[in-house]
Scaffold this motif. Structure first.
Motif, PDB file in Angstrom:
ATOM      1  N   ASN A  96       0.842  -1.196   0.000  1.00  0.00           N
ATOM      2  CA  ASN A  96       0.000   0.000   0.000  1.00  0.00           C
ATOM      3  C   ASN A  96       0.871   1.238   0.000  1.00  0.00           C
ATOM      4  O   ASN A  96       1.915   1.281   0.656  1.00  0.00           O
ATOM      5  N   GLN A  98       0.369   5.715   0.021  1.00  0.00           N
ATOM      6  CA  GLN A  98      -0.589   6.810   0.159  1.00  0.00           C
ATOM      7  C   GLN A  98      -0.105   8.043  -0.581  1.00  0.00           C
ATOM      8  O   GLN A  98       1.075   8.405  -0.468  1.00  0.00           O
ATOM      9  N   ASP A 105      -5.278   5.987  -1.558  1.00  0.00           N
ATOM     10  CA  ASP A 105      -4.477   4.774  -1.374  1.00  0.00           C
ATOM     11  C   ASP A 105      -4.276   4.060  -2.702  1.00  0.00           C
ATOM     12  O   ASP A 105      -5.201   3.890  -3.485  1.00  0.00           O
ATOM     13  N   TRP A 107      -2.811   0.337  -4.288  1.00  0.00           N
ATOM     14  CA  TRP A 107      -2.633  -1.050  -3.859  1.00  0.00           C
ATOM     15  C   TRP A 107      -1.961  -1.871  -4.947  1.00  0.00           C
ATOM     16  O   TRP A 107      -2.212  -1.670  -6.136  1.00  0.00           O
TER      17      TRP A 107
END
Length: 117
Positions: A96, A98, A105, A107
């Protein structure tokens, strides 16, 4: 930002694995990063996080003392060194990241870790 995990596999209890997460695209926009995992039938859970500069880390109680998170910003790569693995560590591990401005977010697709007893 695209995130690609690698390094998962099958290992016996007590063994070690090192996961990698390679970031590409607008990597300058990445702030904190982390590893999460999801076991079958369970919710995704936090494993560890690391700040942008790598100076601060945070771990789930279940992995403290066994796992180590790190990042190499020059290589746009984050790592998770996993030692003393237990069968309960079996899960799909997700990377993850940010966004520093929007907090969105990102992924990865996940990598399977299986620990046999």
């Amino acid at each position: 930002v695209q995130l690609v995990e690698s390094g998962g596999g099958l290992v016996q209890a007590g063994g070690s694995l090192r996961l990698s997460c390679a970031a590409s695209g607008s990597t300058f926009s990445i702030n904190a990063m982390g590893w999460y995992r999801q076991a079958p039938g369970k919710q995704r859970e936090l494993v560890a996080t690391i700040t942008k500069g790598g100076g601060s880390t945070n771990y789930a109680d279940s992995v403290k003392g066994r796992f180590t998170i790190s990042r190499d910003n020059a290589k746009n790569t984050m790592y998770l060194q996993m030692n003393s693995l237990k069968p309960e560590d079996t899960a799909v591990y997700y990377c993850n990241a940010q966004n520093i401005a929007t907090f969105v977010d990102y992924w990865g697709q996940g990598t399977q870790v299986t620990v046999s007893s």
